[in-house]
Design a protein around this motif. Structure first.
Motif, PDB file in Angstrom:
ATOM      1  N   ASP A  88       0.836  -1.205   0.000  1.00  0.00           N
ATOM      2  CA  ASP A  88       0.000   0.000   0.000  1.00  0.00           C
ATOM      3  C   ASP A  88       0.868   1.251   0.000  1.00  0.00           C
ATOM      4  O   ASP A  88       0.587   2.220  -0.715  1.00  0.00           O
ATOM      5  N   GLU A 144       0.818   4.076  -3.063  1.00  0.00           N
ATOM      6  CA  GLU A 144       0.490   5.470  -2.768  1.00  0.00           C
ATOM      7  C   GLU A 144       1.668   6.382  -3.089  1.00  0.00           C
ATOM      8  O   GLU A 144       1.492   7.486  -3.634  1.00  0.00           O
ATOM      9  N   THR A 145       2.870   5.950  -2.757  1.00  0.00           N
ATOM     10  CA  THR A 145       4.049   6.800  -2.945  1.00  0.00           C
ATOM     11  C   THR A 145       4.446   6.879  -4.413  1.00  0.00           C
ATOM     12  O   THR A 145       4.874   7.949  -4.890  1.00  0.00           O
TER      13      THR A 145
END
Length: 281
Positions: free
Chosen positions: A268, A272-273
């Protein structure tokens, strides 16, 4: 309104390193919990290496989050944390939470210095941060050369999301009766080698990224070539030789115990990054 909510509403927390990787997230989590945050960094006139700046920062606060700017296992950290903790207690700031490192025996003297201060203390021992791949010196290597050179070998590590660390810290700050006098050990939910971690970043970014393992001594020589002072190089070599020997290849349940949920996953974090473009050349 419960007594806990009322205490949180009225609580002022000093956050050292408030512009750094952990402090900024602790400050965000503390504000989200309704606390009044007093940032403590050089920009706000606080300096770990200048005792004359401590009292004005601490006076009138209810609690403090302590993160030393270099490694928690350094003799400098032990000395400074001990002195600041005693000063905090003398000023009425009894609730202190220290960020420490999981598996780092060199950090124990700093933890002991906190315990000996008379504070209502909690130590949060964290695994390797997931954000070390996206913030700080390692990300530049990945972004610019497409290769991460690091002395992690094939050791597995349960990389933890700093947002989880921050939420655990805030819980320890606000629920002192439950967590005072305890060391909380936190990690992510699964074990990955550094090579596997880089491979997940590569898959998320669509880039060809690689990991090259070197010995701690070889890594130290690289640091020295970049101008890192010899005493710091020696400290880091010895630190990596111990921390990356497999001792941390296990999961800790601190996040679930404190927050009542599973820790955020590395996948996750990567997804996201990657969307922020931080790993793009």
């Amino acid at each position: 309104m419960t007594s806990k909510a009322r205490d949180t509403r009225d609580m002022t927390v000093v956050v050292t390193g408030a512009t750094g990787r952990t402090g900024s997230r602790v400050a965000d989590a503390a504000r989200a919990a309704g606390l009044t945050v007093r940032p403590a960094s050089r920009a706000q006139g606080f300096d770990w290496r200048d005792r004359s700046t401590w009292a004005d920062t601490l006076r009138g606060a209810d609690a403090a989050y302590l993160v030393f700017p270099t490694d928690v296992g350094s003799p400098e950290a032990t000395h400074a944390v001990g002195l600041l903790a005693h000063e905090a207690v003398a000023l009425g700031v009894r609730r202190l939470v220290l960020l420490s490192s999981r598996g780092e025996e060199r950090a124990r003297p700093t933890e002991e210095a906190l315990r000996e201060s008379g504070a209502d203390w909690t130590v949060v021992r964290a695994a390797w941060f997931a954000q070390n791949f996206s913030e700080g010196p390692l990300v530049a290597e990945l972004r610019e050369s497409g290769e991460l050179v690091f002395p992690g070998g094939a050791v597995r590590e349960p990389f933890i999301d700093l947002r989880d660390v921050a939420e655990v810290v805030v819980a320890a700050l606000t629920d002192g009766e439950r967590y005072a006098g305890r060391a909380l050990t936190v990690s992510g939910p699964r074990l990955l080698t550094f090579g596997e971690a880089v491979a997940e970043i590569a898959a998320a970014t669509g880039r060809e990224l690689s990991y090259r393992a070197v010995t701690a001594r070889e890594y130290g020589a690289n640091l020295a070539a970049f101008g890192v002072p010899e005493p710091e190089v020696e400290f880091l070599v010895e630190l990596f030789e111990s921390l990356l020997d497999g001792r941390n290849a296990y999961l800790s349940d601190g996040v679930r115990e404190v927050l009542g949920r599973e820790p955020r996953g590395f996948g996750d974090f990567v997804r996201e990054t990657a969307a922020t473009g931080v790993w793009k050349p």
